[in-house]
Design a protein around this motif. Structure first.
Motif, PDB file in Angstrom:
ATOM      1  N   VAL A 121       0.819  -1.216   0.000  1.00 30.07           N
ATOM      2  CA  VAL A 121       0.000   0.000   0.000  1.00 30.07           C
ATOM      3  C   VAL A 121       0.851   1.263   0.000  1.00 30.07           C
ATOM      4  CG1 VAL A 121      -1.925  -1.134   1.156  1.00 30.07           C
ATOM      5  CG2 VAL A 121      -0.142  -0.012   2.528  1.00 30.07           C
ATOM      6  N   ALA A 122       2.188   1.121  -0.034  1.00 30.65           N
ATOM      7  CA  ALA A 122       3.055   2.294   0.041  1.00 30.65           C
ATOM      8  C   ALA A 122       4.385   1.988  -0.635  1.00 30.65           C
ATOM      9  CB  ALA A 122       3.289   2.714   1.492  1.00 30.65           C
ATOM     10  N   ILE A 123       5.100   3.057  -0.988  1.00 27.45           N
ATOM     11  CA  ILE A 123       6.472   2.963  -1.486  1.00 27.45           C
ATOM     12  C   ILE A 123       7.351   3.818  -0.578  1.00 27.45           C
ATOM     13  CG2 ILE A 123       5.907   2.430  -3.874  1.00 27.45           C
ATOM     14  CD1 ILE A 123       6.215   5.373  -4.558  1.00 27.45           C
ATOM     15  N   GLU A 124       8.587   3.397  -0.344  1.00 23.37           N
ATOM     16  CA  GLU A 124       9.476   4.093   0.578  1.00 23.37           C
ATOM     17  C   GLU A 124      10.898   4.090   0.060  1.00 23.37           C
ATOM     18  OE1 GLU A 124       8.659   1.891   4.106  1.00 23.37           O
ATOM     19  OE2 GLU A 124      10.028   0.249   3.595  1.00 23.37           O
ATOM     20  N   ARG A 125      11.658   5.077   0.570  1.00 19.41           N
ATOM     21  CA  ARG A 125      13.025   5.241   0.106  1.00 19.41           C
ATOM     22  C   ARG A 125      13.805   6.095   1.092  1.00 19.41           C
ATOM     23  NH1 ARG A 125      15.377   8.757  -4.962  1.00 19.41           N
ATOM     24  NH2 ARG A 125      17.482   8.554  -4.219  1.00 19.41           N
ATOM     25  N   THR A 126      15.128   5.914   1.132  1.00 25.21           N
ATOM     26  CA  THR A 126      16.018   6.709   1.976  1.00 25.21           C
ATOM     27  C   THR A 126      16.857   7.625   1.095  1.00 25.21           C
ATOM     28  OG1 THR A 126      16.118   4.983   3.666  1.00 25.21           O
ATOM     29  CG2 THR A 126      17.876   6.629   3.669  1.00 25.21           C
ATOM     30  N   TRP A 155       7.555  10.501   7.051  1.00 29.73           N
ATOM     31  CA  TRP A 155       9.004  10.607   6.936  1.00 29.73           C
ATOM     32  C   TRP A 155       9.663  10.840   8.280  1.00 29.73           C
ATOM     33  CZ3 TRP A 155      10.152  15.777   3.825  1.00 29.73           C
ATOM     34  CH2 TRP A 155       9.593  16.847   4.478  1.00 29.73           C
ATOM     35  N   SER A 156      10.974  10.674   8.295  1.00 30.91           N
ATOM     36  CA  SER A 156      11.793  10.918   9.486  1.00 30.91           C
ATOM     37  C   SER A 156      13.186  11.317   9.020  1.00 30.91           C
ATOM     38  CB  SER A 156      11.864   9.675  10.387  1.00 30.91           C
ATOM     39  OG  SER A 156      12.391   8.567   9.668  1.00 30.91           O
ATOM     40  N   ASN A 157      13.923  11.988   9.933  1.00 31.52           N
ATOM     41  CA  ASN A 157      15.245  12.499   9.581  1.00 31.52           C
ATOM     42  C   ASN A 157      16.233  12.250  10.709  1.00 31.52           C
ATOM     43  OD1 ASN A 157      16.895  15.374  10.197  1.00 31.52           O
ATOM     44  ND2 ASN A 157      17.314  14.393   8.219  1.00 31.52           N
ATOM     45  N   LEU A 211      10.859   4.617  13.440  1.00 32.70           N
ATOM     46  CA  LEU A 211      10.515   5.937  13.968  1.00 32.70           C
ATOM     47  C   LEU A 211       9.320   6.518  13.241  1.00 32.70           C
ATOM     48  CD1 LEU A 211      14.095   7.482  14.379  1.00 32.70           C
ATOM     49  CD2 LEU A 211      12.601   6.572  16.174  1.00 32.70           C
ATOM     50  N   THR A 212       9.295   6.329  11.930  1.00 42.66           N
ATOM     51  CA  THR A 212       8.170   6.823  11.141  1.00 42.66           C
ATOM     52  C   THR A 212       6.879   6.121  11.525  1.00 42.66           C
ATOM     53  OG1 THR A 212       9.660   7.301   9.299  1.00 42.66           O
ATOM     54  CG2 THR A 212       7.320   7.169   8.800  1.00 42.66           C
ATOM     55  N   ASP A 213       6.940   4.803  11.747  1.00 38.45           N
ATOM     56  CA  ASP A 213       5.745   4.053  12.148  1.00 38.45           C
ATOM     57  C   ASP A 213       5.201   4.559  13.479  1.00 38.45           C
ATOM     58  OD1 ASP A 213       5.960   2.525   9.865  1.00 38.45           O
ATOM     59  OD2 ASP A 213       7.087   0.920  10.845  1.00 38.45           O
TER      60      ASP A 213
END
Length: 230
Positions: A121-126, A155-157, A211-213
């Motif tokens: 249900v999602a796409i993610e990347r760093t 997102w998170s940083n 952390l994002t979750d």
């Protein structure tokens, strides 16, 4: 082995003189008597019986073959029990025929750097940059696009690394907005000097998805329009 014993005529005459009654018996018999003694001895086989010799090398080879067989069997069981490939889940109202090719270009399997999540249900990347300032500038540019499109990421940083996940919460799944903003992120990252990923390097941001979750879980319902909220 055979042993032959014979009586001569001279010996027969001597016997008949000493024993008269023996004449009749001698006349009825042949002059020569042959006695045969047969002695049979078992033959010894000159061919030695095959002997089974188990050496250390033979035992070692047998163990290696057994271990190899077990390893192949385990690999086969792992392949048989492996889950099927994750399929993308598009949000309601989206056209898979249009979003499918666009998604394929973004994913690592199609030459991109994005990854489809386990649920699809999602796409993610760093994204990683040389300095924190560059990273912050990149995030600021992305946030401006989010305001214009009225769509935000998860997102998170951490220092010079930013983790971004694109998904649509209502209706749930991947939408055209996710594809568009993911493409914009790639373009902005190139403008701000994104560094190339190092092969074999340890991932310092492995905890960023977690952390994002946690942030998503505590943020509540963010995407449902206010007039639809109870």
């Amino acid at each position: 082995m055979s042993l032959n014993l014979a009586r001569t005529t001279k010996s027969r005459n001597l016997v008949t003189k000493l024993y008269p009654n023996y004449r009749t018996l001698a006349e009825n018999n042949s002059l020569t008597r042959k006695f045969s003694i047969s002695i049979q001895t078992p033959k010894r086989s000159t061919t030695p019986e095959p002997a089974t010799i188990t050496t250390h090398n033979h035992r070692q080879q047998t163990q290696q073959q057994k271990q190899r067989s077990q390893s192949l069997h385990q690999q086969y069981r792992n392949m048989s029990s492996s889950p099927s490939e994750t399929k993308p889940q598009f949000s309601e109202g989206s056209d898979p025929a249009v979003l499918g090719p666009a998604l394929e270009k973004l994913l690592s399997t199609g030459g991109g750097r994005w990854t489809l999540t386990r649920e699809g249900v999602a796409i993610e990347r760093t994204f990683k940059f040389k300095t924190f300032a560059k990273t912050w500038d990149f995030m600021t540019a992305v946030s401006l696009q989010c305001k214009l499109k009225n769509h935000h990421p998860e997102w998170s940083n951490i220092f010079n690394t930013t983790f971004i996940r694109w998904t649509t919460h209502a209706p749930k799944g991947l939408s055209p907005m996710d594809m568009e903003l993911a493409t914009i992120c790639d373009s902005l990252a190139k403008d701000f000097g994104e560094t190339e990923p190092e092969a074999g390097a340890s991932c310092a941001s492995c905890a960023m998805p977690n952390l994002t979750d946690q942030a998503v879980a505590s943020s509540g319902d963010c995407c449902t329009p206010k007039h639809l909220k109870k």
